[in-house]
Design an enzyme around this catalytic site. Sequence first.
Site, PDB file in Angstrom:
ATOM      1  N   LYS A  66       0.818  -1.218   0.000  1.00  0.00           N
ATOM      2  CA  LYS A  66       0.000   0.000   0.000  1.00  0.00           C
ATOM      3  C   LYS A  66       0.847   1.262   0.000  1.00  0.00           C
ATOM      4  O   LYS A  66       0.352   2.337  -0.261  1.00  0.00           O
ATOM      5  CB  LYS A  66      -0.960  -0.033   1.184  1.00  0.00           C
ATOM      6  CG  LYS A  66      -0.286  -0.082   2.522  1.00  0.00           C
ATOM      7  CD  LYS A  66      -1.296  -0.228   3.632  1.00  0.00           C
ATOM      8  CE  LYS A  66      -0.576  -0.358   4.957  1.00  0.00           C
ATOM      9  NZ  LYS A  66      -1.407  -0.771   6.043  1.00  0.00           N
ATOM     10  N   ARG A  67       2.116   1.128   0.308  1.00  0.00           N
ATOM     11  CA  ARG A  67       2.973   2.305   0.268  1.00  0.00           C
ATOM     12  C   ARG A  67       3.209   2.751  -1.177  1.00  0.00           C
ATOM     13  O   ARG A  67       3.392   3.922  -1.452  1.00  0.00           O
ATOM     14  CB  ARG A  67       4.304   2.027   0.969  1.00  0.00           C
ATOM     15  CG  ARG A  67       4.352   2.653   2.338  1.00  0.00           C
ATOM     16  CD  ARG A  67       5.305   2.018   3.295  1.00  0.00           C
ATOM     17  NE  ARG A  67       4.609   1.681   4.531  1.00  0.00           N
ATOM     18  CZ  ARG A  67       4.067   0.519   4.798  1.00  0.00           C
ATOM     19  NH1 ARG A  67       4.160  -0.445   3.934  1.00  0.00           N
ATOM     20  NH2 ARG A  67       3.419   0.304   5.921  1.00  0.00           N
TER      21      ARG A  67
END
Length: 484
Positions: free
Chosen positions: A254-255
């Site tokens: 998700k980064r």
Amino acid sequence: MKPVRVRIAPSPTGDPHVGTAYIALFNYVFARKEGGKFVLRIEDTDQSRARSDSEQMIYDALRWTGLSWDEGPDVGGPYGPYRQSERRDLYMSHVKMLLDNGSAYRCFCTEDRLAKLRVQQQAAKATLGYDRHCRDLDPKDGEARAAAGEACVIRLKVPLSGPIEFTDKLRGLVSRDAKEIDDQVLLKSDGMPTYHLANVVDDHLMEITHVIRAEEWISSTQKHVLLYQAFGWEQPVWIHMPLLRNTDKSKISKRKHPVSINYYRDIGILPQAFLNFLGLMGWSFGGDREKFTLEEMTEVFSWDRMSLGGPVFDLAKLTWLNEKYLHELSYEQLADTLVDWRLNRDYFLKVLPLVRERIKKLDEFVPATEYFFSGDLDYSAVMPKLAITGVAANDLKKALLDLVERFEARDGFAKEMLEEVARGWADANTWKHGDAFMVLRAAVTGRTASPPLFDVMAVLGKEITRRRLRRAAEVIGSGGKLKQ
Ligand code: GLU
């Protein structure tokens, strides 16, 4: 040949992950191709990680993609219950079988002892792991101590050496020395099974013929193989799908970009494009054909069209594919699609309480609310507001990413929760609320003035809000240079 039965087994621990849709797609297609059954099982035995809204989100997100399942907690079926928390008795009785046949044992080691052991092992730079202190206890003594109320876990007696092997349909023989594997806990002291026990017992009892899951589970499969042997059960066919990757080839995270299925729904990706895109991940239709429907994929599906070279979850590709599907819609279909998406009465009724007092004529509605209907924003006009005097850009960036984490740690996305978390976050950074919230306003609306910030976030929803916060963080971190 036994009828094909496959499953996905998501844990309800957060937002519905694109990886779940990916694995679901291949399970679904394979089941359809073989005339088999596709099962959805909820693996919710780790209560500490379970999230109350997550299970429903899994159903909703998968249904949005267009996939469906034949059996599951919500649709029932002959092998239920399909939620592991409702199957505890089964795990108990099965672990008993392993105690009885000598492949498992009771372990009375306290947390304290295990912690000390870890410290000693660390100091000696030895391999970390359980030292099998209780492995050779007399089972009768063990039983008596447990009956007398002494807390214990139940562990698998992993062979002390020798290869543990299984054949993966895509990878061939996978082998690892048993020496490297700890005596796994099967049942915790509170009577809850661990993932390994519950997963194997369920796959067996649900007569799963093919376990199709992500590559990251291979190291668990070795333990599962031992469990199948301990029970004397036939193993399913193992198929470990390649991990989805970021464009830099690291494991999807998700980064790097959104991993919740709902994000793609919320930015207006069409479900058929989304599935088609996932179908391209490691799998090839044949020739250089890239656009195909679920039915077409099912028709030609076979595992030998799979390659393991780290498929890249490339948003540009997804958008390219989406454009193709979108352009194929008739004007009527496109109008309906837009209405379903956000141009509908329900959504207007959420937005209007925030903007009615801000417009004098109807023609002001669209300009006043544009950020409620878009995805990424252009921050060039609000760059000066994406800053707090005296705070380094990099610290502000980190703080914004931290705020996203704080939101993610909480259930739901109600404005009260958002406000509470944001105030706590501003306080933790010793920033004035006014200053900190101005940054958030600029990040979330792209403007310097807006209706009440937390109401706006709640209406925009979790996906769009956190995407904008993350993106604003990147823009701040790049000193405004990141392409708008
Ligand atoms: N509960 C595991 C998960 O969250 C299931 C893995 C498997 O398919 O065995 O993905």
